[in-house]
Design a protein around this motif. Sequence first.
Motif, short mmCIF file in Angstrom:
data_model
loop_
_atom_site.label_atom_id
_atom_site.label_comp_id
_atom_site.label_asym_id
_atom_site.label_seq_id
_atom_site.Cartn_x
_atom_site.Cartn_y
_atom_site.Cartn_z
N UNK A 185 0.80 -1.10 -0.03
CA UNK A 185 -0.10 0.01 0.09
C UNK A 185 0.78 1.26 -0.01
N UNK A 186 1.92 1.38 0.69
CA UNK A 186 2.89 2.63 0.79
C UNK A 186 3.49 2.91 -0.71
N UNK A 187 3.45 1.82 -1.60
CA UNK A 187 4.13 2.31 -3.01
C UNK A 187 2.82 2.91 -3.88
N UNK A 188 1.69 3.10 -3.38
CA UNK A 188 0.87 3.60 -4.33
C UNK A 188 0.87 5.33 -4.41
N UNK A 189 0.92 5.60 -5.74
CA UNK A 189 1.15 7.19 -5.55
C UNK A 189 0.46 7.55 -7.10
N UNK A 225 -7.80 -6.82 -5.18
CA UNK A 225 -8.09 -5.61 -6.14
C UNK A 225 -8.52 -4.55 -5.00
N UNK A 226 -8.31 -3.35 -5.17
CA UNK A 226 -8.64 -2.34 -4.28
C UNK A 226 -9.26 -1.14 -4.84
N UNK A 227 -9.88 -0.31 -4.03
CA UNK A 227 -10.44 0.97 -4.48
C UNK A 227 -9.82 1.85 -3.61
N UNK A 228 -9.40 3.39 -3.99
CA UNK A 228 -8.97 4.31 -3.08
C UNK A 228 -9.97 5.28 -2.44
N UNK A 229 -9.67 5.53 -1.18
CA UNK A 229 -10.49 6.27 -0.35
C UNK A 229 -10.68 7.73 -1.17
N UNK A 236 -6.49 2.27 1.15
CA UNK A 236 -7.13 1.31 -0.16
C UNK A 236 -8.28 0.56 0.84
N UNK A 237 -9.06 0.05 0.12
CA UNK A 237 -10.14 -0.89 0.60
C UNK A 237 -10.63 -2.17 -0.62
N UNK A 249 -15.31 5.42 -16.80
CA UNK A 249 -14.02 4.60 -16.40
C UNK A 249 -13.86 4.42 -14.74
N UNK A 250 -13.20 3.54 -14.35
CA UNK A 250 -12.94 3.46 -12.84
C UNK A 250 -11.44 3.06 -12.56
N UNK A 251 -10.96 3.66 -11.50
CA UNK A 251 -9.61 3.67 -11.20
C UNK A 251 -9.42 2.51 -9.78
N UNK A 252 -8.51 1.53 -10.18
CA UNK A 252 -8.37 0.68 -9.07
C UNK A 252 -6.82 0.71 -8.92
#
Length: 259
Positions: A185-189, A225-229, A236-237, A249-252
Motif C-alpha cells: 500500500x505504501x507504494x501507491x501514488x 483488487x482495491x479502490x482508493x478512499x 485502500x479498501x 471509467x474506474x480507477x483501481x
Amino acid sequence: VRLQGFHGKYLWAEDDFVTVSQDRDGTSTMASLWRVEQVGHSQRLRLKSCYDCYLTASDIPCLGGATGKKVLQTRPSKLDCAVEWELVVVDEITVKLRVEHSGNFLQANSCLPPWRSSVTHDSFCPEWSLWKVEVVDSPPSKLQVEKNEKALLALILALGQVSSLPKMPPLYDGRIVFYMVAEAESEVSDASHWHYVFFRGRSPDKLAKKLRKEIDVVDDKSFAVCIRHPANSSKLYPLHLELPPGTSPIYLVVLKSSS
C-alpha cells in the motif's frame, strides 16, 4: 482534435458562429479543429470550435423531410447536457458521440437530399454516426496530425489523466478500467504507472479474474483488487461491491502481496 465522418468529410464550424456542417478540406483551416473539455471524471466531453462556441445538440427539427435534430454552435450562459457528448469507442481510431438525454448520436449526413451534408443528432443510420479521430499537436499552426492507433488513445488518456500509452486492444466493449500494480500500500501514488483493460459487466469477481490474467498472478492469496478512499488516496479498501452501472471509467489498485 479533428473528426472525420463516414463520408470522408470533417466536422466543420461555419463562420456564422451557429452552423455546423461538413467539409472535405479539413487540414488547411482552423474550422475543423475542436478543443476537448472533460466533464468531471466521466467519459462525457464538450467540444469547442475555433470560434469559442460549443457543439450543441439542439431540439430544433431538421427541415425538408430529414430526420434528426440540428447540431449547432452555441455559447450558452449555463453549460448543460445539450453541450455534453458521451464518448463511445468503436475501434482504435473511431468513436461515436452520444447525446445523453436523447440517446441519439452525432451524425454526419449524406450529401443527397434531404440531408445535404448536414450534421444532426439522430439514430437514422448507425454508419453515419462513426467518426475518425485525428489528434492535432499544439500549437495549431503546425497542425501535425497523428494518424495512427495512438490518436484515439491519446484522447482517452487526456480525459482520464493517465500518464502512459499501453497497447490498444482491437475493440472497446464495456468500460475502461484503469489500474496500477503495487507490492504494498505504501507504494501507491499518483505518479505510478497506469495500465488499463476493457471490461464488460459489474461483477467484482469477474473483474478480479480478468486482472489476474492480465498481470499473470497464480496465487490468489497474494492478490487483491482495491479502490482508493475518495478523501484520502493513500487508503485502500478491497473491492467487494458490484461496479456502478454505466460505462464510466474506474480507477483501481492491484496489490500483489497479502498486504
